[in-house]
Write a protein that holds these residues in place. Structure first.
Motif, PDB file in Angstrom:
ATOM      1  N   ALA A  67       7.705  -8.829   2.098  1.00 20.20           N
ATOM      2  CA  ALA A  67       8.088 -10.244   2.244  1.00 20.20           C
ATOM      3  C   ALA A  67       7.730 -11.026   0.992  1.00 20.20           C
ATOM      4  N   THR A  68       6.589 -10.708   0.417  1.00 21.03           N
ATOM      5  CA  THR A  68       6.150 -11.410  -0.810  1.00 21.03           C
ATOM      6  C   THR A  68       7.067 -11.060  -1.967  1.00 21.03           C
TER       7      THR A  68
ATOM      8  N   VAL B 297      10.236  -9.937  -1.833  1.00 23.76           N
ATOM      9  CA  VAL B 297      11.564 -10.524  -1.616  1.00 23.76           C
ATOM     10  C   VAL B 297      11.549 -12.015  -1.927  1.00 23.76           C
ATOM     11  N   SER B 298      10.525 -12.704  -1.458  1.00 23.60           N
ATOM     12  CA  SER B 298      10.414 -14.150  -1.704  1.00 23.60           C
ATOM     13  C   SER B 298      10.337 -14.430  -3.194  1.00 23.60           C
ATOM     14  N   TYR B 299       9.573 -13.605  -3.927  1.00 21.85           N
ATOM     15  CA  TYR B 299       9.408 -13.797  -5.377  1.00 21.85           C
ATOM     16  C   TYR B 299      10.743 -13.574  -6.088  1.00 21.85           C
ATOM     17  N   THR B 300      11.510 -12.536  -5.630  1.00 27.82           N
ATOM     18  CA  THR B 300      12.800 -12.201  -6.263  1.00 27.82           C
ATOM     19  C   THR B 300      13.813 -13.333  -6.042  1.00 27.82           C
ATOM     20  N   ILE B 301      13.879 -13.865  -4.802  1.00 31.65           N
ATOM     21  CA  ILE B 301      14.806 -14.946  -4.495  1.00 31.65           C
ATOM     22  C   ILE B 301      14.449 -16.181  -5.318  1.00 31.65           C
ATOM     23  N   TRP B 302      13.137 -16.418  -5.460  1.00 35.39           N
ATOM     24  CA  TRP B 302      12.685 -17.602  -6.229  1.00 35.39           C
ATOM     25  C   TRP B 302      13.073 -17.498  -7.692  1.00 35.39           C
ATOM     26  N   LYS B 303      13.000 -16.297  -8.243  1.00 36.09           N
ATOM     27  CA  LYS B 303      13.344 -16.102  -9.642  1.00 36.09           C
ATOM     28  C   LYS B 303      14.863 -16.219  -9.845  1.00 36.09           C
TER      29      LYS B 303
END
Length: 664
Positions: free
Chosen positions: A653-654, A656-662
């Motif tokens: 989850a961390t 995926v969240s980091y990838t979407i944010w980037k």
């Protein structure tokens, strides 16, 4: 011959020390093995006693020959052994100086030490560590011989510290006794205070004179006498400051008021040690040093006045305490402290010869008193409290006889050794015609009265009256063996005849005295107290005798005629009695001012500094932090699959969240 006098005791000490070491190794390797014993004394014991006694007795015999050649025939000798220190312009040789002053000291040191060595064979017969004890005695003797034969201040300091070390070893000889260990440490520390002043004094003399050699210092003393030192914006006499610092060293070593507290506690050592320390060696080192350095003390008027006042006050102070002590050895110990005061105020009024005279006579009768006390303790099954003695004079007649001679000598009965030297000092103090000299005179008279009182009090409480010991102790009272009593008889001869025999050499005849000393002691033309002492009024000459008789009369009244009187006086004047019994509360005062704060400071550094700060932040802190982090990481390793699955889910989850944010 001259080198043998100094080094024979050292050689004997080394051999006895090796015997001790070999014995210890044998015991460690084979506990069940024993030497061939004869009446409880092993071969190694006998060998160590024979070697040490032979070394010191031979040194004593050679000292007599040296005295005849140097002092009586006027042939001073300086023996250069080798260059000890050579650094730039500074050079200190290892030389042995034999002049009249040295040879007088040689007679006292080797003579008394010989008697103590022989006496120790009997006194220490039941001690398991006889070789070690004999080695320490000989080492002590060597250190004192090095001190009195020194030709420069560095060599003097070597002997000075050697005596301090040997005294530490001897006072704490029975190191398993906490009181003995504490007394040894106390003597060592108190002497360090004085020795620090002494070392500063040596530095000051070197700065002033550019050398530590006695001859050069003495030759230039008058020239340097006008030098000044600026301190806190004021000019001070440099020679006064240097000599005062040297005298601080003498105060420590010779137990003068303020640095005296180690002396009574030194009684924790075996009785022969008490005799050696208090009669001939350690405590007389300060008096010797002042006499040796008389050429520079003579140009330091302020220091001489301080020496006089300190000596006179010590003579009075120690005598007051001696009047109420109940331990037989402590009475004699405070007597030593008082008599040293006499020697110092003699030097303070420039009657150095009289001071050394009293040093010599005192060596004989004080050693006699201490060794006689040891004979009494031996007879009374190791009892030292005079309140538990009494009624034994018929059972130990020889010990009683020699102790009576010692008492007659120290109290100043006409004809015996103490009479000549003590009276010469008191008359010289009066003849100085100075304020401090007059003060010393009256303190000396009062101290003479108290000396007589406490000396006779000791005799009456120890030997007379009804027995106060238990029946078992009284049943075992016996005279000491010949190996202990023969030295007592020899010392008794010295206590009787030494004063009469030597009085003219030390000041009885002024011209003969000057010829005898042959320049070994220097007295300025302005200081003629000793010469003037021959012309004092008759009442001054009679005063010490009257004081002695009054002291005897008071002792007879209180301890023979009205035995209840001491207790009545103690109850009536309880404050004064407690004050004297507690030694003017010097120990309590020093404990409050120095010991407790030092302990508190040390505990603070230990707990707060070392424990909390250094260890707490440093090694212990780092280790604690590592343990804490490791404990937290170890908590993650639980072993449950669903914990690991949950951790993986959180991780995905961390990520995926980091990838979407980037991408956004």
């Amino acid at each position: 011959m001259y080198a043998l006098i100094v080094f024979l005791p050292l050689i004997a000490a080394i051999i006895a020390g090796l015997i001790t070491l070999v014995g210890a190794m044998k015991t460690a390797n084979a506990p069940a093995a024993h030497d061939d014993h004869h009446h409880g004394v092993s071969t190694s014991d006998r060998l160590s006693q024979l070697i040490t006694v032979a070394g010191v007795v031979t040194a004593a015999a050679l000292s007599v020959a040296a005295f005849i050649d140097v002092a009586l025939n006027g042939n001073p000798v300086t023996l250069d052994l080798f260059t000890w220190i050579s650094s730039g312009d500074f050079t200190a040789n290892w030389s042995l100086r034999f002049d009249t002053l040295t040879c007088v000291m040689l007679i006292v040191v080797t003579g008394v030490s010989s008697m103590v060595h022989i006496y120790s064979i009997g006194y220490m017969s039941h001690d398991p560590d006889k070789p070690r004890f004999m080695a320490y005695l000989s080492l002590f003797t060597f250190a004192m011989l090095m001190l009195i034969t020194a030709d420069n201040l560095i060599q003097l300091f070597f002997g000075w510290e050697g005596v301090g070390l040997a005294s530490y070893l001897l006072i704490g000889f029975w190191y398993s006794k906490p009181s003995a260990s504490s007394a040894a440490i106390k003597a060592f520390l108190v002497n360090r205070v004085g020795d620090f002043g002494f070392a500063l004094g040596i530095f000051a003399v070197y700065v002033l004179f550019g050398t530590v050699q006695f001859d050069t210092i003495f030759a230039n003393a008058e020239e340097v006498s006008g030098a000044t030192l600026v301190f806190l914006g004021h000019d001070f006499s440099a020679l006064n400051i240097a000599t005062f610092l040297l005298f601080v060293g003498a105060m420590g070593k010779s137990a003068q008021l303020g640095l005296h507290t180690w002396l009574p506690d030194a009684m924790e050592g075996p009785t022969p040690v008490s005799a050696l320390i208090h009669a001939a060696t350690m405590v007389t080192a300060g008096v010797f040093m002042v006499a040796r350095l008389s050429p520079i003390f003579e140009y330091a008027e302020t220091t001489l006045a301080i020496v006089t006042v300190v000596g006179a006050t010590t003579a009075f102070f120690a005598a007051t305490i001696g009047c109420v002590q109940n331990d037989i050895k402590r009475v004699i110990a405070y007597s030593t402290c008082s008599q040293l005061g006499y020697m110092f105020f003699a030097c303070g009024v420039s009657a150095y010869s009289a001071g050394v005279f009293h040093l010599m006579t005192h060596g004989f009768f004080k050693a006699l008193l201490f060794l006689s006390a040891g004979s009494v303790i031996h007879a009374m099954s190791d009892e030292q409290d005079m309140r538990k003695m009494g009624g034994i004079w018929k059972m130990v007649p020889l010990t009683f006889g020699v102790m009576l001679i010692g008492t007659l000598a120290i109290t100043g009965v006409p004809g015996l050794a103490g009479y000549y030297s003590k009276d010469m000092i008191i008359e010289s103090a009066f003849a100085a015609h100075t304020g401090v000299g007059t003060y010393a005179f009256w303190m000396g008279i009062i101290a003479a009265f108290m000396t007589s009182f406490y000396s006779w009090r000791l005799i009456f409480m120890t030997f007379f009256g009804a027995p106060r010991a238990d029946e078992r102790t009284m049943a075992h009272v016996h005279e000491s063996p010949a190996v202990m009593t023969v030295p007592l008889l020899i010392l008794a001869v010295g206590a009787v005849f030494a004063g009469w025999f030597a009085v003219n050499w030390f000041g009885g005849n002024y011209e003969e005295m000057l010829s005898f000393w042959n320049g070994a002691i220097f007295v300025s033309e302005n200081h003629q107290a000793l010469e003037n002492s021959h012309h004092v009024p008759e009442w001054v000459k009679m005063a010490p005798f009257v004081a002695m008789m009054l002291g005897l009369a008071l002792a007879v009244l209180m301890y023979r005629l009205v035995p209840s009187l001491p207790r009545t006086l103690a109850n009536t004047f309880n404050g004064v009695y407690r004050f004297l019994l507690n030694k003017w509360y010097f120990d309590e005062l020093y404990n409050a001012i120095f010991v407790k704060p030092a302990f508190a400071l040390g505990r603070g550094f230990w707990k707060a500094g070392d424990g909390a700060l250094i260890d707490g932040v440093g090694p212990d802190g780092v280790a604690a932090a590592c343990r804490n982090i490791a404990r937290r990481f170890s908590a993650l390793q639980s072993g449950f699959v669903y914990h690991y699955a949950f951790a993986m889910l959180i991780g995905i989850a961390t990520l995926v969240s980091y990838t979407i944010w980037k991408m956004g």
